[in-house]
Design an enzyme around this catalytic site. Structure first.
Site, PDB file in Angstrom:
ATOM      1  N   ASP A   9      62.034 -28.612  72.137  1.00  0.00           N
ATOM      2  CA  ASP A   9      60.620 -28.261  72.253  1.00  0.00           C
ATOM      3  C   ASP A   9      60.315 -27.186  71.226  1.00  0.00           C
ATOM      4  O   ASP A   9      61.221 -26.511  70.723  1.00  0.00           O
ATOM      5  CB  ASP A   9      60.286 -27.754  73.659  1.00  0.00           C
ATOM      6  N   SER A  10      59.023 -27.021  70.944  1.00  0.00           N
ATOM      7  CA  SER A  10      58.610 -25.986  70.008  1.00  0.00           C
ATOM      8  C   SER A  10      58.718 -24.594  70.624  1.00  0.00           C
ATOM      9  O   SER A  10      58.618 -23.597  69.915  1.00  0.00           O
ATOM     10  CB  SER A  10      57.161 -26.231  69.564  1.00  0.00           C
ATOM     11  N   CYS A  72      58.101 -32.069  73.419  1.00  0.00           N
ATOM     12  CA  CYS A  72      57.018 -31.432  72.675  1.00  0.00           C
ATOM     13  C   CYS A  72      56.054 -32.533  72.281  1.00  0.00           C
ATOM     14  O   CYS A  72      56.455 -33.498  71.623  1.00  0.00           O
ATOM     15  CB  CYS A  72      57.561 -30.723  71.433  1.00  0.00           C
ATOM     16  N   GLU A 151      53.463 -18.436  75.432  1.00  0.00           N
ATOM     17  CA  GLU A 151      54.644 -17.866  74.778  1.00  0.00           C
ATOM     18  C   GLU A 151      54.686 -16.340  74.914  1.00  0.00           C
ATOM     19  O   GLU A 151      55.755 -15.745  74.887  1.00  0.00           O
ATOM     20  CB  GLU A 151      54.673 -18.263  73.304  1.00  0.00           C
ATOM     21  N   CYS A 184      50.478 -31.002  76.474  1.00  0.00           N
ATOM     22  CA  CYS A 184      51.412 -30.059  75.873  1.00  0.00           C
ATOM     23  C   CYS A 184      52.282 -29.554  77.010  1.00  0.00           C
ATOM     24  O   CYS A 184      51.757 -29.196  78.074  1.00  0.00           O
ATOM     25  CB  CYS A 184      50.671 -28.898  75.208  1.00  0.00           C
ATOM     26  N   HIS A 186      53.684 -26.883  77.446  1.00  0.00           N
ATOM     27  CA  HIS A 186      53.415 -25.498  77.823  1.00  0.00           C
ATOM     28  C   HIS A 186      52.374 -25.409  78.941  1.00  0.00           C
ATOM     29  O   HIS A 186      52.375 -24.470  79.729  1.00  0.00           O
ATOM     30  CB  HIS A 186      52.888 -24.697  76.623  1.00  0.00           C
TER      31      HIS A 186
END
Length: 274
Positions: A9-10, A72, A151, A184, A186
């Site tokens: 994943d990013s 991702c 993040e 996404c 996230h």
């Protein structure tokens, strides 16, 4: 087969997929790599995302993984077909599973998709949804502020509410969706905030559960499920800040995980940081 499932994943979002894989496949060892140093991928070019994705893949291939999960959405949109063609192991992305779950959920055939600029620009979700049902009306929306927010560990509270309200206002005013794909990995980490802004009448779809189910089916079909009786020791790697990574990981899993390591990835060369 005792080889691990690799997850890339990013950043930290793919940990939601890892968590679901652990729940559905408790005997499988996972090796997770989050490229938090270069996150977010959404604003980057397709060429850059492809380069970074292959660097992560090369790292995991060195670990002799038996399956790759691209957790991702941006990387899935830009690289999934190439990875599936180039690698001799199964490769699973997060877009098709999410699209299938949304199709099952919607009652009025109006589905929203939120994601990074790259994912929305790729039209990957719109194409996936339309391939399943041409009559679906899709409302895509890029939410570039969400990944940096996650993040940084801002998952709830007044600041998160403000960012979500401003980011999602086009969906509230210009659509009549009853289902929203969190495009996404996230975004499930701020699911409660998104739900509060959109209201309970909108069903939120995370692809994590469907992706894990697809991975399980593929492993079983290929007869490479781990038959071991002991709980595996998972490994978690990040290219960026260990503190934020560990904090969010423990929030997702509700406990300390087995192994955290920081790594530097440059092409196929890996340098471990003590």
């Amino acid at each position: 087969m005792n080889q691990a499932i690799g997850i890339i994943d990013s950043g930290v979002g793919g940990l939601t997929v890892a968590h679901e894989l652990m729940r559905q496949l408790p005997r499988e060892k996972l090796i997770y790599l989050g490229d938090t140093l270069r996150c977010p991928y959404g604003p980057r070019s397709e060429e850059e995302v492809t380069k970074f994705t292959w660097e992560m893949v090369d790292f995991l291939l060195d670990q002799k993984i038996k399956m790759l999960v691209v957790a991702c959405n941006t990387a899935t949109a830009f690289t999934l077909n190439e990875l599936q063609n180039e690698l001799n192991i199964p490769v699973v992305g997060v877009i098709s599973p999410g699209a299938r779950a949304a199709i099952k959920s919607t009652n009025n055939q109006q589905i929203g998709v939120i994601g990074t600029e790259g994912t929305i620009r790729s039209n990957a979700y719109t194409e996936a949804l339309k391939s399943l049902n041409a009559d679906i009306e899709v409302s895509p929306l890029a939410c570039p502020l969400f990944v940096p927010m996650v993040e940084q560990g801002t998952l709830s509270g007044a600041k998160a509410d403000e960012i979500a309200t401003n980011s999602l206002s086009p969906l509230k005013t210009n659509s009549n969706i009853d289902t929203l794909i969190l495009g996404c990995t996230h975004y499930p980490l701020i699911k409660e905030t998104i739900q509060k802004v959109l209201g309970s009448q909108v069903t939120l779809i995370s692809s994590s559960e469907e992706t894990a189910r697809e991975a399980s089916t593929i492993l079983e079909f290929n007869e490479v499920l781990n038959e071991g009786l002991h709980a595996p020791a998972h490994q978690f790697y990040t290219t960026g800040n260990m503190g934020v990574f560990a904090k969010i990981t423990e929030r997702i899993f509700k406990e300390s995980t087995d192994s955290f390591q920081s790594v530097m990835i440059e092409k196929a060369t890996i340098t471990h940081i003590n």
